[in-house]
Design a protein around this motif. Structure first.
Motif, mmCIF file in Angstrom:
data_model
loop_
_atom_site.group_PDB
_atom_site.id
_atom_site.type_symbol
_atom_site.label_atom_id
_atom_site.label_comp_id
_atom_site.label_asym_id
_atom_site.label_seq_id
_atom_site.Cartn_x
_atom_site.Cartn_y
_atom_site.Cartn_z
ATOM 1 N N LEU A 232 14.679 -29.735 -20.305
ATOM 2 C CA LEU A 232 13.733 -30.139 -19.270
ATOM 3 C C LEU A 232 12.413 -29.386 -19.412
ATOM 4 O O LEU A 232 11.327 -29.963 -19.221
ATOM 5 N N SER A 233 12.502 -28.104 -19.747
ATOM 6 C CA SER A 233 11.272 -27.323 -19.917
ATOM 7 C C SER A 233 10.429 -27.854 -21.081
ATOM 8 O O SER A 233 9.196 -27.830 -21.020
ATOM 9 N N LEU A 234 11.090 -28.332 -22.143
ATOM 10 C CA LEU A 234 10.352 -28.896 -23.273
ATOM 11 C C LEU A 234 9.679 -30.213 -22.896
ATOM 12 O O LEU A 234 8.610 -30.546 -23.407
ATOM 13 N N ILE A 235 10.321 -30.963 -22.008
ATOM 14 C CA ILE A 235 9.696 -32.208 -21.539
ATOM 15 C C ILE A 235 8.453 -31.903 -20.706
ATOM 16 O O ILE A 235 7.415 -32.563 -20.840
ATOM 17 N N ILE A 236 8.563 -30.892 -19.854
ATOM 18 C CA ILE A 236 7.444 -30.551 -18.969
ATOM 19 C C ILE A 236 6.301 -29.901 -19.741
ATOM 20 O O ILE A 236 5.124 -30.233 -19.531
ATOM 21 N N LEU A 237 6.631 -28.967 -20.637
ATOM 22 C CA LEU A 237 5.598 -28.268 -21.414
ATOM 23 C C LEU A 237 6.046 -28.188 -22.876
ATOM 24 O O LEU A 237 6.600 -27.185 -23.314
ATOM 25 N N PRO A 238 5.815 -29.258 -23.651
ATOM 26 C CA PRO A 238 6.234 -29.266 -25.058
ATOM 27 C C PRO A 238 5.561 -28.117 -25.831
ATOM 28 O O PRO A 238 4.401 -27.803 -25.623
ATOM 29 N N GLY A 239 6.342 -27.502 -26.671
ATOM 30 C CA GLY A 239 5.787 -26.453 -27.523
ATOM 31 C C GLY A 239 5.695 -25.085 -26.883
ATOM 32 O O GLY A 239 5.170 -24.145 -27.493
ATOM 33 N N TRP A 240 6.231 -24.929 -25.645
ATOM 34 C CA TRP A 240 6.109 -23.624 -25.009
ATOM 35 C C TRP A 240 6.793 -22.506 -25.776
ATOM 36 O O TRP A 240 6.302 -21.351 -25.725
ATOM 37 N N PRO A 241 7.934 -22.759 -26.495
ATOM 38 C CA PRO A 241 8.538 -21.625 -27.214
ATOM 39 C C PRO A 241 7.591 -20.994 -28.237
ATOM 40 O O PRO A 241 7.554 -19.763 -28.389
ATOM 41 N N VAL A 242 6.788 -21.851 -28.929
ATOM 42 C CA VAL A 242 5.839 -21.313 -29.898
ATOM 43 C C VAL A 242 4.749 -20.515 -29.186
ATOM 44 O O VAL A 242 4.375 -19.417 -29.622
ATOM 45 N N GLU A 243 4.243 -21.053 -28.073
ATOM 46 C CA GLU A 243 3.223 -20.339 -27.305
ATOM 47 C C GLU A 243 3.761 -19.012 -26.774
ATOM 48 O O GLU A 243 3.055 -17.985 -26.780
ATOM 49 N N TRP A 244 4.984 -19.043 -26.298
ATOM 50 C CA TRP A 244 5.599 -17.820 -25.756
ATOM 51 C C TRP A 244 5.741 -16.756 -26.839
ATOM 52 O O TRP A 244 5.367 -15.592 -26.641
ATOM 53 N N LEU A 245 6.277 -17.157 -27.997
ATOM 54 C CA LEU A 245 6.458 -16.200 -29.088
ATOM 55 C C LEU A 245 5.115 -15.673 -29.591
ATOM 56 O O LEU A 245 4.984 -14.486 -29.904
ATOM 57 N N ARG A 246 4.110 -16.556 -29.648
ATOM 58 C CA ARG A 246 2.781 -16.118 -30.070
ATOM 59 C C ARG A 246 2.233 -15.083 -29.091
ATOM 60 O O ARG A 246 1.617 -14.084 -29.498
#
Length: 413
Positions: A232-246
């Protein structure tokens, strides 16, 4: 024998509590207006406000700069050790912070403080039940009050520390597993990954332990709740894991290990700290092996021991000491059950000491050395020794009343 109260009494109690909560929130609001701060909550509120009101990613550099300006009146200077105020949490954690983003910061902070002031005594109450302890009313009242007034709890409220909610989630998951409410435990564990560095060891132990007892419902519910939240989080904000890790890479302070693995521990040389940390983690793994296939007291003792090790070995001082509360209650319960009236006196004395000593160190001239030593080592090390003493006593035949309903508990070591 427990007194069965009519169901309407619970509803009446809730209604009666609402004016008290409203009054507490108003008092917190007045405090927030007169004493700006809450710097653990503030970056999370700025990120939530930017996302819910403007659709800006919480991991955007401009969000962190906005938080820095609110904290310092200017952009933070990392060379001076100032907090760069990143969001720093996985995006699913926004389930806790997003509602605050609709409110002005003083109001959001007041409501958050009230939430933390409720979570701490609730966590203490769950810890008492986990210890199979039925203390006198005055002792129970002292412990509930202690959960808020001891330095680590009171400080967490003032700065708005999310770890209070995290500690309640983990304690609740422990209690749910103990009562075989595996679906609830799975959901709580999934939510606890809002702060993965605190939950990691506990969750890993719970998985190993659940496999040993074939508690597949817990494992399945945790996996479904976790994967569902992630999807669900990926649907709401796609790509957040990359942004978070960055963001984590750009802010080393967010990823730096603390405790015995800290690059510059204040009381041990780095190599000694790392070696001690590794030895402690290996010993903890051995305790997991000893808990294999056992429930009741084994679950409670090993889980609280794991949380104490998490604080001592992996987390920075001041980051998460409230997760030590279930283990502390377990040790105090042992004193009461073993020594009777003398044990109750010891419980009261320790509670008073843990409230007063850190404040005295904080106010004293030895703040630099003595308080850091307390924060790094004295409390978690003392708790680890206390927990080991509890197990030693129980394995020699004394009753800690930690056995579950099938009598499969610590007494069977």
């Amino acid at each position: 024998m427990r007194l069965a109260l009519p169901r309407w009494t619970y509803s009446a109690s809730l209604v009666a509590a609402l004016p008290l909560l409203a009054g507490l929130t108003f008092a917190n609001y007045q405090f927030a207006l007169k004493a700006p701060g809450g710097n653990d909550l503030l970056p999370r509120w700025v990120a939530a406000q930017a996302w819910v009101s403007r659709g800006v990613s919480p991991y955007s550099p401009e969000v962190a700069v906005s938080a820095q300006r609110m904290m310092y009146g200017r952009v933070a200077d990392a060379r001076q050790g100032e907090d760069l105020a990143p969001f720093a949490y996985p995006f699913p954690a926004m389930i806790f912070f997003a509602p605050l983003g609709f409110l002005p910061y003083p109001v959001a902070r007041a409501i958050w403080m009230t939430l933390l002031e409720m979570c701490l005594p609730l966590g203490a109450l769950l810890a008492i039940r986990l210890a199979r302890w039925k203390p006198p009313v005055r002792i129970a009242a002292i412990l509930l009050l202690f959960s808020v007034l001891w330095f680590n709890g009171f400080r967490a409220i003032l700065i708005g520390q999310f770890t209070v909610v995290e500690a309640l989630l983990l304690t609740g998951a422990m209690a749910a597993l103990d009562k075989r409410r595996d679906i609830l435990a799975g959901v709580l564990v999934a939510l606890s990954f809002a702060k993965p560095q605190v939950a990691f060891l506990f969750v890993l132990f719970s998985i190993v332990w659940a496999i040993s007892l074939h508690r597949w419902k817990y494992l399945l519910s945790a996996a479904l709740a976790g994967s569902g939240t992630f999807a669900l989080s990926l649907i709401i904000l796609p790509g957040w894991p990359v942004e978070w890790l960055r963001q984590l890479v750009a802010n080393p302070r967010s990823t730096e290990l603390g405790g015995l693995f800290a690059p510059q521990p204040s009381f041990l040389p780095f190599a000694v700290g790392v070696a001690s940390g590794l030895a402690l983690l290996i010993f903890t793994g051995w305790e997991w092996v000893r808990a294999w296939g056992r429930s009741g007291g084994w679950l409670v003792w090993t889980a609280t021991f794991t949380l104490a090790v998490t604080q001592l070995a992996l987390l920075r001082p001041g980051a998460a000491e409230v997760i030590l509360l279930p283990g502390l209650v377990l040790v105090l319960a042992t004193w009461d059950q073993r020594w009777g009236r003398r044990g109750r006196g010891a419980v009261i004395s320790i509670a008073i000491a843990l409230v007063l000593l850190p404040w005295l160190l904080l106010a004293g001239s030895l703040l630099g050395a003595a308080y850091r030593l307390w924060a790094y080592a004295a409390l978690p090390v003392g708790l680890l020794l206390g927990l080991l003493w509890v197990r030693w006593w129980v394995t020699r035949g004394a009753s800690l009343r930690l056995e579950d309903h099938s009598s499969d508990g610590l007494g069977g070591v």
